[in-house]
Design an enzyme around this catalytic site. Sequence first.
Site, PDB file in Angstrom:
ATOM      1  N   ASN A   7       0.721  -1.126   0.039  1.00 14.09           N
ATOM      2  CA  ASN A   7       0.083  -0.168  -0.091  1.00 14.09           C
ATOM      3  C   ASN A   7       0.911   1.256   0.040  1.00 14.09           C
ATOM      4  O   ASN A   7       1.465   1.567   0.903  1.00 14.09           O
ATOM      5  CB  ASN A   7      -0.929  -0.139   1.380  1.00 14.09           C
ATOM      6  CG  ASN A   7      -1.772   1.229   1.427  1.00 14.09           C
ATOM      7  OD1 ASN A   7      -1.742   2.112   0.356  1.00 14.09           O
ATOM      8  ND2 ASN A   7      -2.201   1.380   2.648  1.00 14.09           N
ATOM      9  N   HIS A  97      -9.792   1.295   3.802  1.00 14.57           N
ATOM     10  CA  HIS A  97      -8.659   1.434   4.704  1.00 14.57           C
ATOM     11  C   HIS A  97      -8.861   2.343   6.067  1.00 14.57           C
ATOM     12  O   HIS A  97      -9.570   3.310   5.661  1.00 14.57           O
ATOM     13  CB  HIS A  97      -7.372   2.038   3.952  1.00 14.57           C
ATOM     14  CG  HIS A  97      -6.197   1.902   4.526  1.00 14.57           C
ATOM     15  ND1 HIS A  97      -5.928   2.958   5.309  1.00 14.57           N
ATOM     16  CD2 HIS A  97      -4.681   1.293   4.594  1.00 14.57           C
ATOM     17  CE1 HIS A  97      -4.396   2.799   5.973  1.00 14.57           C
ATOM     18  NE2 HIS A  97      -4.181   1.863   5.634  1.00 14.57           N
ATOM     19  N   GLU A 167      -6.192  -4.881  10.136  1.00 13.91           N
ATOM     20  CA  GLU A 167      -5.149  -3.806  10.523  1.00 13.91           C
ATOM     21  C   GLU A 167      -5.452  -2.926  11.617  1.00 13.91           C
ATOM     22  O   GLU A 167      -6.423  -2.209  11.559  1.00 13.91           O
ATOM     23  CB  GLU A 167      -4.838  -2.837   9.233  1.00 13.91           C
ATOM     24  CG  GLU A 167      -4.524  -3.350   7.990  1.00 13.91           C
ATOM     25  CD  GLU A 167      -3.914  -2.242   6.919  1.00 13.91           C
ATOM     26  OE1 GLU A 167      -2.647  -2.760   6.730  1.00 13.91           O
ATOM     27  OE2 GLU A 167      -4.341  -1.394   6.635  1.00 13.91           O
TER      28      GLU A 167
END
Length: 246
Positions: A7, A97, A167
């Site tokens: 990323n 994200h 994450e």
Amino acid sequence: MKFFAANWKLYKTPSETRDFFGKFLEPASKILNSDTQTEILFFPPAVNLEAAVQSTKGFKVQVGAQNSYFESEGAFTGETSAQTVKTIGGTWILLGHSERRKLFAESDELIAKKFAYVQKLGLKPMLCIGETLEERESGKTLNVIQKQLSLGLAQANANQPFAIAYEPVWAIGTGKVASLEQVQEAHAQVRAELTAKGYSVETPILYGGSVKPDNAKALIQIKNVNGFLVGGASLDAKSFLEICQA
Ligand code: PGA
């Protein structure tokens, strides 16, 4: 199968993108040709997608966008079209994200719409989930995982491939990697949720948050860790290669 995803956030110009692949592709091909169980993918900024696709032509690496809208065209100033990503040769789209959620106020409902649209086009969405430090400290981690998964996948098609990236927000870009026990527990929960909802056991679950060459080996051994989503350490060809070799 193991997935190593880069990323790049808002880093690199088209010429820096070409430079990176000039250094990365030859050694990476040795890994990819000797090991068919490894997949390497890149999420560069949208303006660099074409440079990334062109630089990687003929190599077994995949490219995709960091976000896309749930319409292919129209009066949507500033958005990225998944259809265009597909047209230029992209195959994956990163969605949800934590930086999109926090800085650009993306809701689970919006992410779910984008997810369904990406699948409809035949592209593969990678849905990011993860708790904040406050949520972890107040014991809400597993609830957050469950909620983000169930809302984010609300319109998902179980017959089309996708991936999950777990994450923990407090581990992103901080150098504070989650402990092996924390990763193990979260990934087990994600796997259990996916299985309960009838999604394929092959659905990859990637870990992200301060993955570096020196912690990748231990993290990849954890059950249900099927790869990594790497930010900072993916910007340098040598360090990302070392992670892909884990
Ligand atoms: P990091 O970022 O590896 O720099 O912590 C991970 C991510 O944001 O996907």
